[in-house]
Design a protein around this motif. Structure first.
Motif, PDB file in Angstrom:
ATOM      1  N   GLU A   1     -10.358  -0.862  -6.131  1.00 32.06           N
ATOM      2  CA  GLU A   1      -9.439   0.271  -6.367  1.00 32.06           C
ATOM      3  C   GLU A   1      -8.127  -0.224  -6.972  1.00 32.06           C
ATOM      4  O   GLU A   1      -7.605   0.367  -7.923  1.00 32.06           O
ATOM      5  CB  GLU A   1      -9.170   0.987  -5.045  1.00 32.06           C
ATOM      6  CG  GLU A   1      -8.197   2.153  -5.178  1.00 32.06           C
ATOM      7  CD  GLU A   1      -7.819   2.741  -3.832  1.00 32.06           C
ATOM      8  OE1 GLU A   1      -6.919   3.605  -3.808  1.00 32.06           O
ATOM      9  OE2 GLU A   1      -8.398   2.317  -2.808  1.00 32.06           O
ATOM     10  N   ALA A   2      -7.596  -1.325  -6.422  1.00 33.03           N
ATOM     11  CA  ALA A   2      -6.339  -1.872  -6.935  1.00 33.03           C
ATOM     12  C   ALA A   2      -6.512  -2.350  -8.376  1.00 33.03           C
ATOM     13  O   ALA A   2      -5.627  -2.147  -9.220  1.00 33.03           O
ATOM     14  CB  ALA A   2      -5.859  -3.019  -6.041  1.00 33.03           C
ATOM     15  N   TRP A   3      -7.654  -2.984  -8.667  1.00 32.59           N
ATOM     16  CA  TRP A   3      -7.888  -3.488 -10.025  1.00 32.59           C
ATOM     17  C   TRP A   3      -7.984  -2.329 -11.025  1.00 32.59           C
ATOM     18  O   TRP A   3      -7.432  -2.396 -12.124  1.00 32.59           O
ATOM     19  CB  TRP A   3      -9.155  -4.325 -10.052  1.00 32.59           C
ATOM     20  CG  TRP A   3      -9.410  -4.970 -11.376  1.00 32.59           C
ATOM     21  CD1 TRP A   3      -8.864  -6.116 -11.859  1.00 32.59           C
ATOM     22  CD2 TRP A   3     -10.265  -4.486 -12.414  1.00 32.59           C
ATOM     23  NE1 TRP A   3      -9.322  -6.393 -13.113  1.00 32.59           N
ATOM     24  CE2 TRP A   3     -10.185  -5.408 -13.487  1.00 32.59           C
ATOM     25  CE3 TRP A   3     -11.098  -3.369 -12.544  1.00 32.59           C
ATOM     26  CZ2 TRP A   3     -10.902  -5.231 -14.663  1.00 32.59           C
ATOM     27  CZ3 TRP A   3     -11.813  -3.202 -13.713  1.00 32.59           C
ATOM     28  CH2 TRP A   3     -11.703  -4.122 -14.766  1.00 32.59           C
TER      29      TRP A   3
ATOM     30  N   LEU B   1      -1.824  -6.452  -5.102  1.00 33.35           N
ATOM     31  CA  LEU B   1      -2.872  -6.170  -4.121  1.00 33.35           C
ATOM     32  C   LEU B   1      -4.194  -6.815  -4.502  1.00 33.35           C
ATOM     33  O   LEU B   1      -4.962  -7.235  -3.635  1.00 33.35           O
ATOM     34  CB  LEU B   1      -3.043  -4.653  -3.966  1.00 33.35           C
ATOM     35  CG  LEU B   1      -1.908  -3.924  -3.230  1.00 33.35           C
ATOM     36  CD1 LEU B   1      -2.110  -2.413  -3.298  1.00 33.35           C
ATOM     37  CD2 LEU B   1      -1.828  -4.379  -1.777  1.00 33.35           C
ATOM     38  N   VAL B   2      -4.460  -6.910  -5.813  1.00 34.09           N
ATOM     39  CA  VAL B   2      -5.679  -7.592  -6.260  1.00 34.09           C
ATOM     40  C   VAL B   2      -5.665  -9.042  -5.780  1.00 34.09           C
ATOM     41  O   VAL B   2      -6.692  -9.597  -5.359  1.00 34.09           O
ATOM     42  CB  VAL B   2      -5.804  -7.536  -7.798  1.00 34.09           C
ATOM     43  CG1 VAL B   2      -6.922  -8.459  -8.286  1.00 34.09           C
ATOM     44  CG2 VAL B   2      -6.093  -6.111  -8.254  1.00 34.09           C
TER      45      VAL B   2
ATOM     46  N   GLU C   1       0.832  -1.208   0.000  1.00 33.83           N
ATOM     47  CA  GLU C   1       0.000   0.000   0.000  1.00 33.83           C
ATOM     48  C   GLU C   1       0.867   1.259   0.000  1.00 33.83           C
ATOM     49  O   GLU C   1       0.568   2.235  -0.696  1.00 33.83           O
ATOM     50  CB  GLU C   1      -0.924  -0.009   1.227  1.00 33.83           C
ATOM     51  CG  GLU C   1      -2.065  -1.012   1.155  1.00 33.83           C
ATOM     52  CD  GLU C   1      -3.151  -0.584   0.187  1.00 33.83           C
ATOM     53  OE1 GLU C   1      -3.091   0.547  -0.338  1.00 33.83           O
ATOM     54  OE2 GLU C   1      -4.070  -1.389  -0.063  1.00 33.83           O
TER      55      GLU C   1
ATOM     56  N   TYR D   1      -6.308  -9.052  -1.755  1.00 36.71           N
ATOM     57  CA  TYR D   1      -7.677  -8.810  -1.321  1.00 36.71           C
ATOM     58  C   TYR D   1      -8.586  -9.828  -2.013  1.00 36.71           C
ATOM     59  O   TYR D   1      -8.999  -9.655  -3.159  1.00 36.71           O
ATOM     60  CB  TYR D   1      -8.105  -7.381  -1.652  1.00 36.71           C
ATOM     61  CG  TYR D   1      -7.289  -6.334  -0.936  1.00 36.71           C
ATOM     62  CD1 TYR D   1      -7.124  -6.373   0.441  1.00 36.71           C
ATOM     63  CD2 TYR D   1      -6.680  -5.289  -1.640  1.00 36.71           C
ATOM     64  CE1 TYR D   1      -6.365  -5.424   1.109  1.00 36.71           C
ATOM     65  CE2 TYR D   1      -5.926  -4.328  -0.983  1.00 36.71           C
ATOM     66  CZ  TYR D   1      -5.769  -4.406   0.393  1.00 36.71           C
ATOM     67  OH  TYR D   1      -5.023  -3.462   1.040  1.00 36.71           O
TER      68      TYR D   1
ATOM     69  N   ALA E   1      -0.324  -2.904  -7.855  1.00 35.97           N
ATOM     70  CA  ALA E   1      -1.782  -3.021  -7.900  1.00 35.97           C
ATOM     71  C   ALA E   1      -2.203  -4.450  -8.212  1.00 35.97           C
ATOM     72  O   ALA E   1      -3.155  -4.985  -7.621  1.00 35.97           O
ATOM     73  CB  ALA E   1      -2.348  -2.053  -8.940  1.00 35.97           C
ATOM     74  N   ASN E   2      -1.504  -5.089  -9.123  1.00 36.75           N
ATOM     75  CA  ASN E   2      -1.807  -6.475  -9.470  1.00 36.75           C
ATOM     76  C   ASN E   2      -1.591  -7.392  -8.269  1.00 36.75           C
ATOM     77  O   ASN E   2      -2.341  -8.353  -8.048  1.00 36.75           O
ATOM     78  CB  ASN E   2      -0.915  -6.909 -10.634  1.00 36.75           C
ATOM     79  CG  ASN E   2      -1.579  -7.934 -11.517  1.00 36.75           C
ATOM     80  OD1 ASN E   2      -2.794  -7.916 -11.698  1.00 36.75           O
ATOM     81  ND2 ASN E   2      -0.792  -8.835 -12.071  1.00 36.75           N
TER      82      ASN E   2
ATOM     83  N   LYS F   1       2.367   1.656  -3.436  1.00 36.69           N
ATOM     84  CA  LYS F   1       1.359   2.198  -4.358  1.00 36.69           C
ATOM     85  C   LYS F   1       1.261   3.717  -4.217  1.00 36.69           C
ATOM     86  O   LYS F   1       1.223   4.449  -5.221  1.00 36.69           O
ATOM     87  CB  LYS F   1      -0.002   1.554  -4.053  1.00 36.69           C
ATOM     88  CG  LYS F   1      -1.132   2.043  -4.946  1.00 36.69           C
ATOM     89  CD  LYS F   1      -2.470   1.494  -4.462  1.00 36.69           C
ATOM     90  CE  LYS F   1      -2.898   2.149  -3.178  1.00 36.69           C
ATOM     91  NZ  LYS F   1      -4.257   1.739  -2.742  1.00 36.69           N
TER      92      LYS F   1
ATOM     93  N   LYS G   1     -11.153  -2.011  -1.598  1.00 35.67           N
ATOM     94  CA  LYS G   1      -9.716  -1.919  -1.844  1.00 35.67           C
ATOM     95  C   LYS G   1      -9.318  -2.769  -3.046  1.00 35.67           C
ATOM     96  O   LYS G   1      -8.441  -2.392  -3.822  1.00 35.67           O
ATOM     97  CB  LYS G   1      -8.943  -2.367  -0.599  1.00 35.67           C
ATOM     98  CG  LYS G   1      -9.037  -1.389   0.563  1.00 35.67           C
ATOM     99  CD  LYS G   1      -8.142  -1.807   1.704  1.00 35.67           C
ATOM    100  CE  LYS G   1      -8.164  -0.771   2.826  1.00 35.67           C
ATOM    101  NZ  LYS G   1      -7.285  -1.160   3.955  1.00 35.67           N
ATOM    102  N   ARG G   2      -9.983  -3.918  -3.203  1.00 40.61           N
ATOM    103  CA  ARG G   2      -9.671  -4.772  -4.360  1.00 40.61           C
ATOM    104  C   ARG G   2     -10.089  -4.090  -5.660  1.00 40.61           C
ATOM    105  O   ARG G   2      -9.375  -4.131  -6.668  1.00 40.61           O
ATOM    106  CB  ARG G   2     -10.368  -6.115  -4.223  1.00 40.61           C
ATOM    107  CG  ARG G   2      -9.894  -7.161  -5.225  1.00 40.61           C
ATOM    108  CD  ARG G   2     -10.552  -8.509  -4.955  1.00 40.61           C
ATOM    109  NE  ARG G   2      -9.881  -9.575  -5.683  1.00 40.61           N
ATOM    110  CZ  ARG G   2     -10.144  -9.923  -6.932  1.00 40.61           C
ATOM    111  NH1 ARG G   2     -11.073  -9.253  -7.611  1.00 40.61           N
ATOM    112  NH2 ARG G   2      -9.492 -10.908  -7.516  1.00 40.61           N
TER     113      ARG G   2
END
Length: 273
Positions: A235-237, A221-222, A191, A225, A218-219, A194, A232-233
């Motif tokens: 947002e990351a996607w 974090l997807v 995080e 989550y 981001a990938n 990011k 949050k998932r």
């Protein structure tokens, strides 16, 4: 090999003689600027491995300024170039003992320890240096690199944060800290990575490395989550998709045909929503 060594030594002697002749005839024409010129010639001679030239010039300065700490630093540089590290350290230690505020001598001491492969000692020496000279940006950058060499990522991140405090508008500093946080791993560090990648891109939208780093974070974090309904998932996607589209757009602008399509490579790594 012997013939080559003899030719090289003869060439060095010829160059030294030439420089001495030039100095004897023209040096006084430069006034006080001659000492700046001599310093530049000494370091140029060391870069070219013309140690005889450097030694001759250092001798001239020693005769004119006996006991000068700056001339002693030239001697240490010559010994360092000749890989006589212990002798160089002895001279640097004597300079520091005479003048504890001599920053150049302290930094050269770190360089000698690093050249010897004593990374932990170099880290300790540089950390002590930064306790006295906290505003030296180059020293913080070097300490960060040394910590990365010994895989002390937490301390390297601290150094990178100090660099951001000194240069908050430098996108490379934010990118460096993001790279370190990404390497450390874990959701919290991802995080943070990011956030710093986003700041680097805000400061410089053309920073492709930060763009790729943001996509990878981001990938990642997807995948962390798991819940598909997590905000949050999502947002990351969206960030991963945005980074991928920006990369594709920049590649089209560059019209690069010699390298593989980076956007396609990123697409193959991306996770489905």
């Amino acid at each position: 090999m012997r013939q080559w060594r003899e030719n090289n030594e003869r060439k060095s002697e010829d160059i030294m003689e030439l420089w001495l002749n030039v100095l004897e005839t023209n040096l006084n024409n430069y006034g006080n600027e001659k000492y700046v010129l001599l310093e530049q010639i000494i370091y140029a001679a060391l870069d070219c491995h013309q140690y005889g030239v450097a030694n001759a010039l250092i001798y001239l300065l020693t005769m004119e300024f006996p006991g000068s700490l700056r001339v002693m630093r030239y001697k240490a540089a010559l010994l360092e170039a000749e890989e006589k590290y212990d002798e160089a350290l002895n001279i640097l230690d004597s300079i520091i003992k005479a003048d504890e505020t001599n920053a150049a001598a302290r930094k050269r001491r770190v360089a000698v320890l690093k050249a010897q492969g004593h990374i932990n000692e170099a880290i300790k020496e540089l950390a002590d240096y930064l306790k006295k000279f906290m505003s030296d940006v180059e020293a913080w950058q070097e300490l960060c690199e040394l910590y990365l060499q010994v895989q002390e990522y937490g301390r390297a991140a601290f150094c990178a944060e100090e660099l951001i405090l000194h240069q908050p508008h430098n996108h490379l500093m934010h990118q460096r800290l993001a790279d370190i946080r990404y390497t450390m791993g874990g959701v919290e560090n991802m995080e943070l990575a990011k956030t710093y990648y986003c700041q680097a891109l805000k400061l410089n939208p053309d920073n492709i490395r930060a763009l790729l780093g943001l996509f990878l974070v981001a990938n990642n974090l997807v995948g962390h989550y798991k819940s598909s309904g997590s905000s949050k998932r999502k947002e990351a996607w969206k960030l991963a998709q945005w980074a991928q589209s920006k990369t594709a757009a920049k590649q089209r602008e560059a019209q690069s045909t010699a390298s593989p399509n980076l956007a396609d490579m990123m697409l193959s790594l991306s996770l489905a929503e």
